[in-house]
Design an enzyme around this catalytic site. Structure first.
Site, PDB file in Angstrom:
ATOM      1  N   ARG A 181       0.800  -1.230   0.000  1.00 52.65           N
ATOM      2  CA  ARG A 181       0.000   0.000   0.000  1.00 52.65           C
ATOM      3  C   ARG A 181       0.833   1.281   0.000  1.00 52.65           C
ATOM      4  NH1 ARG A 181      -1.934  -4.058   2.758  1.00 52.65           N
ATOM      5  NH2 ARG A 181      -3.860  -4.960   1.984  1.00 52.65           N
ATOM      6  N   HIS A 205      -0.832 -15.170   7.200  1.00 57.59           N
ATOM      7  CA  HIS A 205      -1.382 -15.110   5.846  1.00 57.59           C
ATOM      8  C   HIS A 205      -0.807 -16.201   4.955  1.00 57.59           C
ATOM      9  CE1 HIS A 205      -2.616 -10.600   6.371  1.00 57.59           C
ATOM     10  NE2 HIS A 205      -3.415 -11.439   7.001  1.00 57.59           N
ATOM     11  N   CYS A 209      -3.917 -28.177  -4.171  1.00 57.61           N
ATOM     12  CA  CYS A 209      -5.042 -28.186  -5.111  1.00 57.61           C
ATOM     13  C   CYS A 209      -6.258 -27.545  -4.448  1.00 57.61           C
ATOM     14  CB  CYS A 209      -5.375 -29.632  -5.506  1.00 57.61           C
ATOM     15  SG  CYS A 209      -6.913 -29.749  -6.464  1.00 57.61           S
ATOM     16  N   CYS A 258      -9.093 -30.720  -4.203  1.00 53.64           N
ATOM     17  CA  CYS A 258      -8.936 -31.857  -3.271  1.00 53.64           C
ATOM     18  C   CYS A 258      -8.009 -31.521  -2.106  1.00 53.64           C
ATOM     19  CB  CYS A 258      -8.419 -33.082  -4.029  1.00 53.64           C
ATOM     20  SG  CYS A 258      -6.718 -32.958  -4.597  1.00 53.64           S
ATOM     21  N   SER A 291       0.943  -1.611   7.606  1.00 48.52           N
ATOM     22  CA  SER A 291       0.011  -0.470   7.648  1.00 48.52           C
ATOM     23  C   SER A 291      -1.147  -0.773   8.588  1.00 48.52           C
ATOM     24  CB  SER A 291      -0.543  -0.219   6.237  1.00 48.52           C
ATOM     25  OG  SER A 291      -1.294  -1.368   5.825  1.00 48.52           O
ATOM     26  N   ASN A 325       8.083   1.755  11.890  1.00 55.66           N
ATOM     27  CA  ASN A 325       7.519   1.833  10.548  1.00 55.66           C
ATOM     28  C   ASN A 325       8.060   3.053   9.816  1.00 55.66           C
ATOM     29  OD1 ASN A 325       5.526   0.126   9.070  1.00 55.66           O
ATOM     30  ND2 ASN A 325       4.530   2.103   8.711  1.00 55.66           N
TER      31      ASN A 325
HETATM   32  C1  BV8 Z   1     -11.127 -12.503   6.493  1.00 52.88           C
HETATM   33  C2  BV8 Z   1      -3.346 -11.800  -0.371  1.00 52.88           C
HETATM   34  C3  BV8 Z   1     -13.163 -13.411   7.131  1.00 52.88           C
HETATM   35  C4  BV8 Z   1      -2.146 -12.628  -0.075  1.00 52.88           C
HETATM   36  C5  BV8 Z   1      -3.632 -10.619   1.730  1.00 52.88           C
HETATM   37  C6  BV8 Z   1     -14.134  -4.016   4.424  1.00 52.88           C
HETATM   38  C7  BV8 Z   1     -13.666  -3.372   5.562  1.00 52.88           C
HETATM   39  C8  BV8 Z   1     -12.806  -4.021   6.445  1.00 52.88           C
HETATM   40  C9  BV8 Z   1     -12.403  -5.336   6.220  1.00 52.88           C
HETATM   41  C10 BV8 Z   1     -12.860  -5.978   5.072  1.00 52.88           C
HETATM   42  C11 BV8 Z   1     -13.712  -5.324   4.185  1.00 52.88           C
HETATM   43  N1  BV8 Z   1     -13.990  -6.192   3.170  1.00 52.88           N
HETATM   44  C12 BV8 Z   1     -13.329  -7.371   3.400  1.00 52.88           C
HETATM   45  C13 BV8 Z   1     -12.654  -7.253   4.570  1.00 52.88           C
HETATM   46  C14 BV8 Z   1     -11.792  -8.293   5.192  1.00 52.88           C
HETATM   47  C15 BV8 Z   1     -10.446  -8.317   4.475  1.00 52.88           C
HETATM   48  C16 BV8 Z   1      -9.750  -6.995   4.677  1.00 52.88           C
HETATM   49  O1  BV8 Z   1      -9.218  -6.721   5.734  1.00 52.88           O
HETATM   50  N2  BV8 Z   1      -9.759  -6.163   3.652  1.00 52.88           N
HETATM   51  C17 BV8 Z   1      -9.198  -4.826   3.829  1.00 52.88           C
HETATM   52  C18 BV8 Z   1      -7.904  -4.715   3.031  1.00 52.88           C
HETATM   53  C19 BV8 Z   1     -10.241  -3.824   3.386  1.00 52.88           C
HETATM   54  N3  BV8 Z   1      -9.695  -9.380   5.133  1.00 52.88           N
HETATM   55  C20 BV8 Z   1      -9.820 -10.635   4.695  1.00 52.88           C
HETATM   56  O2  BV8 Z   1     -10.457 -10.969   3.723  1.00 52.88           O
HETATM   57  C21 BV8 Z   1      -9.129 -11.681   5.562  1.00 52.88           C
HETATM   58  N4  BV8 Z   1     -10.034 -12.733   5.784  1.00 52.88           N
HETATM   59  O3  BV8 Z   1     -11.408 -11.471   7.022  1.00 52.88           O
HETATM   60  O4  BV8 Z   1     -11.912 -13.596   6.530  1.00 52.88           O
HETATM   61  C22 BV8 Z   1     -13.947 -14.599   6.812  1.00 52.88           C
HETATM   62  C23 BV8 Z   1     -14.761 -15.100   7.789  1.00 52.88           C
HETATM   63  C24 BV8 Z   1     -15.510 -16.210   7.516  1.00 52.88           C
HETATM   64  C25 BV8 Z   1     -15.435 -16.822   6.253  1.00 52.88           C
HETATM   65  C26 BV8 Z   1     -14.593 -16.308   5.274  1.00 52.88           C
HETATM   66  C27 BV8 Z   1     -13.842 -15.182   5.553  1.00 52.88           C
HETATM   67  C28 BV8 Z   1      -7.927 -12.264   4.851  1.00 52.88           C
HETATM   68  C29 BV8 Z   1      -6.874 -11.237   4.786  1.00 52.88           C
HETATM   69  C30 BV8 Z   1      -6.186 -11.387   3.479  1.00 52.88           C
HETATM   70  C31 BV8 Z   1      -4.705 -11.699   3.647  1.00 52.88           C
HETATM   71  N5  BV8 Z   1      -4.106 -11.692   2.314  1.00 52.88           N
HETATM   72  N6  BV8 Z   1      -3.235 -10.592   0.439  1.00 52.88           N
HETATM   73  C32 BV8 Z   1      -0.917 -12.045  -0.752  1.00 52.88           C
HETATM   74  O5  BV8 Z   1      -0.886 -12.038  -1.981  1.00 52.88           O
HETATM   75  O6  BV8 Z   1      -0.026 -11.608  -0.025  1.00 52.88           O
HETATM   76  S1  BV8 Z   1      -3.507  -9.196   2.585  1.00 52.88           S
HETATM   77  C33 BV8 Z   1      -2.102  -8.328   2.088  1.00 52.88           C
HETATM   78  O7  BV8 Z   1      -2.009  -7.244   2.993  1.00 52.88           O
HETATM   79  C34 BV8 Z   1      -0.804  -9.085   2.263  1.00 52.88           C
HETATM   80  O8  BV8 Z   1      -0.960 -10.455   2.409  1.00 52.88           O
HETATM   81  C35 BV8 Z   1      -0.178  -8.496   3.523  1.00 52.88           C
HETATM   82  O9  BV8 Z   1       0.204  -9.526   4.355  1.00 52.88           O
HETATM   83  C36 BV8 Z   1      -1.319  -7.755   4.101  1.00 52.88           C
HETATM   84  C37 BV8 Z   1      -0.962  -6.658   5.055  1.00 52.88           C
HETATM   85  O10 BV8 Z   1      -0.232  -5.685   4.341  1.00 52.88           O
HETATM   86  P1  BV8 Z   1       1.031  -5.042   5.093  1.00 52.88           P
HETATM   87  O11 BV8 Z   1       1.976  -6.136   5.434  1.00 52.88           O
HETATM   88  O12 BV8 Z   1       0.578  -4.170   6.196  1.00 52.88           O
HETATM   89  O13 BV8 Z   1       1.692  -4.188   3.924  1.00 52.88           O
HETATM   90  P2  BV8 Z   1       1.316  -2.680   3.541  1.00 52.88           P
HETATM   91  O14 BV8 Z   1       1.924  -2.427   2.212  1.00 52.88           O
HETATM   92  O15 BV8 Z   1      -0.142  -2.454   3.747  1.00 52.88           O
HETATM   93  O16 BV8 Z   1       2.090  -1.814   4.652  1.00 52.88           O
HETATM   94  C38 BV8 Z   1       3.505  -1.850   4.682  1.00 52.88           C
HETATM   95  C39 BV8 Z   1       3.930  -0.794   5.678  1.00 52.88           C
HETATM   96  O17 BV8 Z   1       5.343  -0.883   5.839  1.00 52.88           O
HETATM   97  C40 BV8 Z   1       3.639   0.617   5.212  1.00 52.88           C
HETATM   98  O18 BV8 Z   1       3.091   1.348   6.303  1.00 52.88           O
HETATM   99  C41 BV8 Z   1       5.012   1.175   4.823  1.00 52.88           C
HETATM  100  O19 BV8 Z   1       5.126   2.561   5.132  1.00 52.88           O
HETATM  101  C42 BV8 Z   1       5.926   0.392   5.723  1.00 52.88           C
HETATM  102  N7  BV8 Z   1       7.270   0.156   5.175  1.00 52.88           N
HETATM  103  C43 BV8 Z   1       7.624  -0.057   3.882  1.00 52.88           C
HETATM  104  N8  BV8 Z   1       8.956  -0.309   3.826  1.00 52.88           N
HETATM  105  C44 BV8 Z   1       9.428  -0.247   5.094  1.00 52.88           C
HETATM  106  C45 BV8 Z   1       8.357   0.056   5.961  1.00 52.88           C
HETATM  107  N9  BV8 Z   1       8.503   0.177   7.290  1.00 52.88           N
HETATM  108  C46 BV8 Z   1       9.751   0.003   7.788  1.00 52.88           C
HETATM  109  N10 BV8 Z   1      10.835  -0.291   7.023  1.00 52.88           N
HETATM  110  C47 BV8 Z   1      10.722  -0.405   5.682  1.00 52.88           C
HETATM  111  N11 BV8 Z   1      11.810  -0.682   4.939  1.00 52.88           N
END
Ligand code: BV8
Length: 241
Positions: free
Chosen positions: A34, A117, A125, A128, A185, A206
């Site tokens: 993000r 995650h 699969c 299955c 984030s 962060n």
């Molecule tokens: C679930 C795919 C329930 C895998 C990922 C509406 C509102 C709220 C929530 C929801 C909604 N609609 C749906 C939801 C739920 C949804 C969700 O939260 N959506 C959000 C985004 C709106 N969540 C889900 O679906 C989860 N499941 O809730 O199930 C359920 C119940 C019953 C039955 C069925 C289901 C599943 C979550 C999904 C996980 N998979 N992606 C992939 O390809 O990786 S999420 C994705 O974001 C990644 O996997 C990653 O792990 C995750 C979190 O991201 P971050 O690690 O935080 O990375 P980001 O870029 O955001 O931030 C990085 C930070 O680091 C930044 O702040 C940056 O400044 C900083 N940074 C960068 N470099 C550095 C640094 N800091 C220090 N040093 C550096 N060098």
């Protein structure tokens, strides 16, 4: 003040849990999601990283994860990962709960790791559930057992988190004296609910420390690699006495 304070808190803590996100791996060359250069800046996650995309847009889904897996082969854990491995070896860490799917924490030697995650380097699969070699997925093969679609063991949007990893992370965070959140984030549910479960001290390391609504006892703005090296310098100094 900040890095030395965290080093002191770590030495006083009987149980320290670290929660990492994609910001822990950007210094290894893996984009986060993000920030300005993140994956979701040009791609809508729902089209490639959700259950719907797996079911209705399988070729695009598979291409996205093949590209992610391929790009991993050119990346290595960085010094920050090595520091976290040394902290576990020195008895300073109880658990790393990670949102990352690159397995870099395990690759550098951390054993107490909960993958909230999943990961993108093992395949199963979708029909299955049987495990299959990574090469089958990379070669566009179907399941050798049932001809179903192959997919990485990553948690897609709309999928529940692995029960064991979630329960272990929740239990250890609830029992921790100190929880250190690094490089995330905190936008993704339900992992973003974990920091508030801590009854102990809560620290955020962060690049961007402004954009979160959690109550942290200490905010350290900077890159994971630099801040961890600074904290480790204080720990080495103190522990040498
Ligand atoms: C679930 C795919 C329930 C895998 C990922 C509406 C509102 C709220 C929530 C929801 C909604 N609609 C749906 C939801 C739920 C949804 C969700 O939260 N959506 C959000 C985004 C709106 N969540 C889900 O679906 C989860 N499941 O809730 O199930 C359920 C119940 C019953 C039955 C069925 C289901 C599943 C979550 C999904 C996980 N998979 N992606 C992939 O390809 O990786 S999420 C994705 O974001 C990644 O996997 C990653 O792990 C995750 C979190 O991201 P971050 O690690 O935080 O990375 P980001 O870029 O955001 O931030 C990085 C930070 O680091 C930044 O702040 C940056 O400044 C900083 N940074 C960068 N470099 C550095 C640094 N800091 C220090 N040093 C550096 N060098």
């Amino acid at each position: 003040m900040t890095a030395s304070t965290l080093a002191q808190w770590m030495l006083q803590s009987n149980s320290t849990v670290i929660l990492t996100g994609a910001g822990m791996s950007t210094e290894s060359g893996i984009p986060d999601f993000r920030s300005r250069t993140g994956w979701w800046k040009n791609i809508d996650p729902r089209t490639v990283a959700s259950v719907e995309s797996l079911q209705q847009n399988y070729e695009l889904f598979r291409e996205f994860y093949q590209m992610r897996i391929q790009s991993l082969t050119d990346c290595q854990p960085h010094h920050g990962h090595e520091i976290l491995a040394s902290w576990e070896a020195r008895g300073l860490l109880t658990l790393i709960a990670t949102q990352n799917v690159d397995r870099f924490h395990q690759q550098t030697g951390n054993e107490a790791v909960a993958e909230l995650h999943g990961n993108i380097v093992t395949i199963r699969c979708q029909s299955c559930g049987k495990p299959l070699p990574l090469g089958h997925f990379m070669d566009n093969a179907v399941c050798t057992y049932c001809k179903g679609k192959l997919r990485p063991n990553v948690v897609l949007f709309g999928e529940t988190l692995p029960q064991e990893a979630w329960n272990r992370s929740l239990r250890e965070i609830q029992g921790a004296d100190l929880v250190i959140v690094i490089g995330t984030s905190l936008e993704v549910y339900p992992v973003n609910q974990l920091p508030a479960m801590s009854k102990g001290r809560l620290v955020y390391i962060n690049l961007d420390v402004a954009g979160n609504s959690h109550h942290f006892d200490l905010l350290i703005q900077g890159t994971a690699g630099e801040v961890l090296a600074e904290v480790d310098n204080y720990l080495q100094g103190t522990m040498a006495e």
